[in-house]
Design a protein around this motif. Structure first.
Motif, PDB file in Angstrom:
ATOM      1  N   LEU A   4      -1.803  46.959 -35.005  1.00 22.60           N
ATOM      2  CA  LEU A   4      -0.496  46.350 -34.748  1.00 22.60           C
ATOM      3  C   LEU A   4       0.584  46.992 -35.613  1.00 22.60           C
ATOM      4  O   LEU A   4       1.703  47.258 -35.152  1.00 22.60           O
ATOM      5  CB  LEU A   4      -0.583  44.852 -35.023  1.00 22.60           C
ATOM      6  CG  LEU A   4       0.441  43.931 -34.375  1.00 22.60           C
ATOM      7  CD1 LEU A   4       0.419  44.055 -32.865  1.00 22.60           C
ATOM      8  CD2 LEU A   4       0.158  42.485 -34.786  1.00 22.60           C
ATOM      9  N   LEU A   5       0.251  47.259 -36.877  1.00 27.22           N
ATOM     10  CA  LEU A   5       1.198  47.919 -37.772  1.00 27.22           C
ATOM     11  C   LEU A   5       1.446  49.361 -37.334  1.00 27.22           C
ATOM     12  O   LEU A   5       2.594  49.817 -37.263  1.00 27.22           O
ATOM     13  CB  LEU A   5       0.665  47.880 -39.208  1.00 27.22           C
ATOM     14  CG  LEU A   5       1.464  48.653 -40.266  1.00 27.22           C
ATOM     15  CD1 LEU A   5       2.889  48.123 -40.373  1.00 27.22           C
ATOM     16  CD2 LEU A   5       0.762  48.576 -41.617  1.00 27.22           C
ATOM     17  N   LEU A   6       0.371  50.068 -37.041  1.00 24.36           N
ATOM     18  CA  LEU A   6       0.503  51.483 -36.648  1.00 24.36           C
ATOM     19  C   LEU A   6       1.288  51.645 -35.353  1.00 24.36           C
ATOM     20  O   LEU A   6       1.960  52.659 -35.147  1.00 24.36           O
ATOM     21  CB  LEU A   6      -0.882  52.118 -36.504  1.00 24.36           C
ATOM     22  CG  LEU A   6      -1.657  52.321 -37.809  1.00 24.36           C
ATOM     23  CD1 LEU A   6      -3.095  52.725 -37.508  1.00 24.36           C
ATOM     24  CD2 LEU A   6      -0.995  53.370 -38.686  1.00 24.36           C
ATOM     25  N   PHE A   7       1.200  50.634 -34.478  1.00 28.91           N
ATOM     26  CA  PHE A   7       1.945  50.690 -33.218  1.00 28.91           C
ATOM     27  C   PHE A   7       3.439  50.798 -33.476  1.00 28.91           C
ATOM     28  O   PHE A   7       4.165  51.436 -32.715  1.00 28.91           O
ATOM     29  CB  PHE A   7       1.629  49.450 -32.378  1.00 28.91           C
ATOM     30  CG  PHE A   7       2.326  49.417 -31.046  1.00 28.91           C
ATOM     31  CD1 PHE A   7       1.887  50.209 -29.997  1.00 28.91           C
ATOM     32  CD2 PHE A   7       3.425  48.592 -30.846  1.00 28.91           C
ATOM     33  CE1 PHE A   7       2.531  50.185 -28.762  1.00 28.91           C
ATOM     34  CE2 PHE A   7       4.081  48.559 -29.614  1.00 28.91           C
ATOM     35  CZ  PHE A   7       3.628  49.351 -28.579  1.00 28.91           C
ATOM     36  N   ARG A   8       3.886  50.168 -34.588  1.00 29.99           N
ATOM     37  CA  ARG A   8       5.308  50.251 -34.956  1.00 29.99           C
ATOM     38  C   ARG A   8       5.639  51.589 -35.611  1.00 29.99           C
ATOM     39  O   ARG A   8       6.780  52.046 -35.553  1.00 29.99           O
ATOM     40  CB  ARG A   8       5.658  49.113 -35.932  1.00 29.99           C
ATOM     41  CG  ARG A   8       5.450  47.724 -35.357  1.00 29.99           C
ATOM     42  CD  ARG A   8       6.399  47.450 -34.232  1.00 29.99           C
ATOM     43  NE  ARG A   8       6.266  46.088 -33.727  1.00 29.99           N
ATOM     44  CZ  ARG A   8       6.921  45.629 -32.673  1.00 29.99           C
ATOM     45  NH1 ARG A   8       7.759  46.424 -32.020  1.00 29.99           N
ATOM     46  NH2 ARG A   8       6.754  44.394 -32.267  1.00 29.99           N
ATOM     47  N   PRO A  49       5.092  55.392 -32.344  1.00 25.53           N
ATOM     48  CA  PRO A  49       5.465  54.913 -31.008  1.00 25.53           C
ATOM     49  C   PRO A  49       4.816  55.740 -29.895  1.00 25.53           C
ATOM     50  O   PRO A  49       4.484  56.906 -30.071  1.00 25.53           O
ATOM     51  CB  PRO A  49       6.994  55.089 -30.989  1.00 25.53           C
ATOM     52  CG  PRO A  49       7.283  56.135 -32.017  1.00 25.53           C
ATOM     53  CD  PRO A  49       6.226  55.986 -33.076  1.00 25.53           C
ATOM     54  N   ARG A  50       4.617  55.062 -28.775  1.00 23.58           N
ATOM     55  CA  ARG A  50       4.113  55.692 -27.544  1.00 23.58           C
ATOM     56  C   ARG A  50       2.750  56.358 -27.740  1.00 23.58           C
ATOM     57  O   ARG A  50       2.493  57.447 -27.237  1.00 23.58           O
ATOM     58  CB  ARG A  50       5.133  56.709 -26.996  1.00 23.58           C
ATOM     59  CG  ARG A  50       6.464  56.080 -26.600  1.00 23.58           C
ATOM     60  CD  ARG A  50       7.446  57.098 -26.070  1.00 23.58           C
ATOM     61  NE  ARG A  50       7.765  58.118 -27.066  1.00 23.58           N
ATOM     62  CZ  ARG A  50       8.670  57.944 -28.021  1.00 23.58           C
ATOM     63  NH1 ARG A  50       9.328  56.804 -28.125  1.00 23.58           N
ATOM     64  NH2 ARG A  50       8.927  58.902 -28.884  1.00 23.58           N
TER      65      ARG A  50
END
Length: 213
Positions: free
Chosen positions: A21-25, A28-29
């Motif tokens: 969840l943190l890495l998703f921010r 990106p993409r």
């Protein structure tokens, strides 16, 4: 995952999902689940991921220098929050906060560090300083320098802390002897050594708790 986090908090997510969840921010993409799992596989736990040096985090595929530094910022924020729990409060009344802070700050260091918590007459934290850094199994400590710095800060009490990168927090003979030398140098000047804590990755030892001081 975001919905589960909103509804139920962090307990609803596995470690890799929180990291994802943190890495998703931060990335990106991109599907960050494989990256999160690779980080945990490389370092062993979420705490060790956040405690790892940036240059080692960069060795994990999918992680660049910017993302590694962002993870270290999150780690630094957590450490600063824990340190905030100690400032302007009687440290001895919140011993678990002291240990939590030291664990966060030192448990995953690859080399030994010797840290000093300087306290005022009310046992509130004046300063937290890493005085020496050494090798994987030794840090040079100079009692005169410890006392000199305490006098500069007008500290009346100290908590000594160092880490054992091996994870074994059993005090060595050198640890015990060094602690007694600092006590001998500090006591005549009205400076109390409350304890010497040894930090490992999953445990800690207190020389006072072991009746060694």
């Amino acid at each position: 995952m975001r919905q589960r986090f909103r509804d139920s908090g962090h307990s609803a997510l596995a470690d890799y999902e929180l990291l994802e969840l943190l890495l998703f921010r931060l990335i990106p993409r991109k599907d960050t689940k494989p990256v999160a799992k690779a980080l945990l596989a490389r370092f062993g736990s979420l705490s060790e991921v956040m405690g790892a040096p940036a240059h080692l985090i960069c060795e994990v595929p999918g992680i660049g220098e910017t993302v590694a530094n962002d993870l270290k910022v999150v780690s630094a924020l957590t450490q600063r929050m824990l340190q905030g729990d100690l400032v302007n409060r009687p440290v001895l009344a919140s011993w678990s906060s002291v240990v939590d802070y030291c664990q966060m700050a030192m448990a995953y260091e690859r080399r030994e560090q010797f840290r000093i918590l300087f306290l005022d007459k009310k046992n509130a934290l004046i300063a937290d300083e890493v005085q020496q850094s050494g090798t994987v199994d030794h840090t040079p400590v100079y009692p005169r320098e410890v006392v000199r710095r305490a006098l500069e800060l007008s500290a009346t009490a100290l908590i000594l802390v160092h880490n054992h990168p091996s994870g074994d927090t059993t005090p060595s003979r050198a640890d015990i002897q060094m602690t007694h030398k600092i006590i001998e140098a500090a006591t005549p000047l009205g400076i109390t050594v409350h304890d010497h804590i040894i930090i490992g990755r999953e445990e800690h030892s207190s020389l006072k708790g072991l009746s060694l001081i």
